[in-house]
Design an enzyme around this catalytic site. Structure first.
Site, mmCIF file in Angstrom:
data_model
loop_
_atom_site.group_PDB
_atom_site.id
_atom_site.type_symbol
_atom_site.label_atom_id
_atom_site.label_comp_id
_atom_site.label_asym_id
_atom_site.label_seq_id
_atom_site.Cartn_x
_atom_site.Cartn_y
_atom_site.Cartn_z
ATOM 1 N N LYS A 1 -22.526 61.394 87.549
ATOM 2 C CA LYS A 1 -23.663 62.529 87.273
ATOM 3 C C LYS A 1 -24.707 62.684 87.408
ATOM 4 O O LYS A 1 -25.754 63.415 88.029
ATOM 5 C CB LYS A 1 -23.362 63.559 86.176
ATOM 6 C CG LYS A 1 -21.635 64.555 85.970
ATOM 7 C CD LYS A 1 -22.022 65.339 84.879
ATOM 8 C CE LYS A 1 -20.951 64.561 83.510
ATOM 9 N NZ LYS A 1 -20.729 65.153 82.718
ATOM 10 N N ARG B 1 -10.603 55.441 85.747
ATOM 11 C CA ARG B 1 -10.921 57.117 86.300
ATOM 12 C C ARG B 1 -11.116 56.830 87.308
ATOM 13 O O ARG B 1 -10.383 56.155 87.907
ATOM 14 C CB ARG B 1 -12.396 56.860 85.647
ATOM 15 C CG ARG B 1 -12.871 55.666 86.164
ATOM 16 C CD ARG B 1 -14.728 56.127 85.875
ATOM 17 N NE ARG B 1 -15.520 56.689 84.993
ATOM 18 C CZ ARG B 1 -15.993 57.397 84.358
ATOM 19 N NH1 ARG B 1 -16.779 58.043 85.432
ATOM 20 N NH2 ARG B 1 -16.309 57.893 83.999
ATOM 21 N N GLU C 1 -19.344 66.911 79.123
ATOM 22 C CA GLU C 1 -20.834 66.867 78.498
ATOM 23 C C GLU C 1 -21.647 67.868 79.211
ATOM 24 O O GLU C 1 -21.051 67.722 80.597
ATOM 25 C CB GLU C 1 -20.998 64.715 78.760
ATOM 26 C CG GLU C 1 -23.003 65.151 78.200
ATOM 27 C CD GLU C 1 -23.098 63.903 77.792
ATOM 28 O OE1 GLU C 1 -23.641 63.738 78.026
ATOM 29 O OE2 GLU C 1 -22.469 63.070 77.834
#
Ligand code: ATP
Ligand code: MG
Length: 558
Positions: free
Chosen positions: A270, A260, A33
């Site tokens: 982020k 992850r 993204e």
């Protein structure tokens, strides 16, 4: 093709698919993204997606998941191109954007309506949340708009698209299973109204597809075979499959989840990284302390060291915390083999060689890399006044201090044995200059009479020294697990105040010619490179990529 051996559970699936003929090729995708710079966690996903496809002679698409118009930016898009390339991977051209598929996605949404599988809801987002219940046992109840006719739904959806309604006034929802224990299945949103300008489609759209809808269909449109994502999407998989099945699409992609990467002493969200940048607590996304790919690049990491790290951590189905020292280990191992040695004094104190001729400068040969016999030697100037590290001299040393001390003798790397004969002090009693004599017979650093010294220290000749700013980096956070802050506290309260220490250093003159791609081991100090942003010929700035001490290997050995 000969099918390679599997080395993990994702490859097990692929090998099986190729053997059974379910698939005859592999196409993966990396779907960032564009709302931030990519970090070491993304690097893991990149290595996994690109590396897995490559192993099976397949390909990988780069797809920007740009379904959220307000948070995205072309600055991020450009940085992602750059970082994926830098890591050493090539995507299939062209680059894809979820926004390329807005027309097709819209058509799919109309199909869902026509199948009686989606409806326009007038509940506000808050009411919707209330009606959906929760997975702690609160039951859901159907929206009063759930049973609108197909015609009415179509008409309303088209008017949503035409811009007749305000943000949040209506939502297209999948008509799925309100009693499902999986919240994702309780009539999830498919399209929402957002009057916002998109960085690629401009003002063409005022409705935007939700990620859970756009993602499986984008995968299908591109012909993705294996859609690898992180564990938090496991509970979304039934929905991923439901959209594909309900729309009766063939050759469906398969979603596979892996754990992850969490790395100690840093953050990977982020949102938190953006906050660090916006609040000025770091020097930008590429601050060498940031866990971003551009931060590691600026700090002196190589693409191969990051790939090596991603390889070593492997992949699994269980969340865990990776020790940041493993990352340090990977770059240190590589630079130990490849970096040229140089001498730099980071905290200088002056040494005067009393029996050296005034003004005379001689060149001595110093080896460039003891790990690499082909690396050769270089000439380093030596003269009457030198700098050594302040802590390489002690006036009142403890026992077993083998560096320079009154009446003590040490080897100056590549040059001579020197012996301390006296010191000069300032008014406060601090040593300002150390006086030594040298032994001319020890040139090259060994004594013909077999006399041994226990210490070898590095040095820089004062008259030819180059000044530089040297930045020493340490972990950004003092907390090992930043996900584990005490209740209600912000992990940003646990920033390490000593994460960057700046030194005014004296360097051997060869370092004035350093290029951005050069990597050095400053003897006894660590590995360094020029700072790509701040270093100028008239003001050199070196970053310490990593120190010499290996805490990871040591911990493993225990
Ligand atoms: P956020 O920080 O907002 O949660 P994100 O990290 O999921 O966002 P994306 O741009 O959506 O950011 O991620 C792109 C891809 O990278 C996704 O496939 C995602 O699963 C993967 N990814 C993101 N973070 C990690 C991580 N820490 N470890 C491994 N893969 C990751
Ligand atoms: Mg994401």
């Amino acid at each position: 093709m000969d099918i390679p051996e599997s080395t993990n559970f994702i490859q097990d699936i692929i090998v099986d698919d190729l053997k059974t003929g379910k698939r005859d090729h592999v196409l993966t995708r990396f779907p960032p993204e564009p709302n931030g710079y990519i970090h070491i966690g993304h690097a893991k996903s990149i290595c996994l997606n690109f590396g897995t496809a490559k192993k099976f002679c397949g390909k990988t698409n780069l797809r920007f998941d740009d379904t959220n118009p307000t948070k995205e930016d072309t600055e991020y898009v450009d940085s992602i191109y750059n970082d994926v390339h830098w890591l050493g991977f090539n995507w299939e051209e062209p680059v894809h954007y979820a926004s390329d598929y807005y027309d097709q996605l819209y058509d799919f949404a109309e199909q869902l309506i026509q199948l009686g599988k989606a409806y326009v809801d007038d509940l506000s987002p808050e009411e919707m949340r209330e009606y959906r219940g929760n997975d702690a046992g609160k039951p859901s109840k159907p929206s009063p708009y759930r049973d609108r006719s197909i015609e009415e739904n179509l008409d309303l959806f088209r008017r949503m698209k035409a811009g007749e309604f305000a943000d949040g006034a209506k939502t297209l929802r999948a008509k799925l299973d309100l009693s499902s224990p999986n919240m994702n299945m309780r009539d999830p949103a498919v399209y929402r109204i957002k009057h916002a300008t998109h960085h690629r489609t401009g003002d063409k759209w005022c409705i935007y597809p939700m990620y859970d809808f756009a993602h499986p269909l984008s995968d299908w449109i591109e012909g993705i075979t294996h859609s690898i994502c992180t564990l938090e999407f496991e509970a979304h998989r039934p929905l991923y499959n439901w959209f594909l099945e309900t729309l009766n699409l063939k050759n469906r992609p398969q979603q596979i989840e892996f754990a992850r990467l969490n790395l100690s002493y840093t953050v990977m969200s982020k949102r938190k990284l953006l906050e660090l940048v916006k609040s000025g607590r770091v020097m930008g996304w590429d601050d060498p302390r940031m866990p971003t790919v551009c931060g590691f690049r600026r700090r002196g990491y190589t693409p191969s060291s990051i790939r090596e790290f991603c390889d070593r951590i492997g992949i699994s189905k269980a969340d865990s915390m990776v020790d940041i020292n493993l990352l340090y280990f990977c770059i240190r191992e590589e630079l130990n083999r490849t970096a040229s040695r140089a001498m730099a004094v980071l905290d200088p104190i002056k040494v005067v060689i009393d029996n050296w001729e005034d003004g005379k400068v001689e060149e001595v040969d110093v080896e460039n890399n003891p790990e690499d016999p082909n690396a050769g030697t270089r000439k380093v100037p030596f003269g009457k006044e030198l700098f050594i590290e302040r802590d390489d001299f002690m006036e009142n040393p403890p026992k077993k201090y083998f560096r320079l001390k009154p009446d003590g003798e040490v080897r100056l790397k590549g040059a001579y044995f020197v012996k301390c004969v006296s010191v000069e002090k300032d008014a406060d009693g601090n040593v300002t200059t150390v006086h030594c004599t040298y032994d001319p017979a020890t040139k090259g650093g060994d004594s013909p009479d077999g006399r041994k010294v226990k210490g070898t220290i590095h040095w820089v000749n004062a008259s030819t020294a180059v000044d530089a700013e040297v930045r020493l980096f340490d972990n950004l956070f003092t907390l090992e697990n930043t996900g584990d802050v005490p209740d209600g506290e912000d992990p940003l309260n646990y920033l390490n105040p000593d994460s960057m220490i700046v030194k005014q250093a004296k360097l051997e003159p060869s370092l004035a010619k350093a290029n951005l791609n050069d990597r050095f081991q400053f003897m006894r100090q660590g590995y360094f490179c020029l700072d790509s942003r701040d270093s100028k010929p008239e003001h050199l700035v070196f970053n310490r990529t990593v120190g010499l001490k290996d805490s990871w290997g040591k911990a493993q050995a225990k």
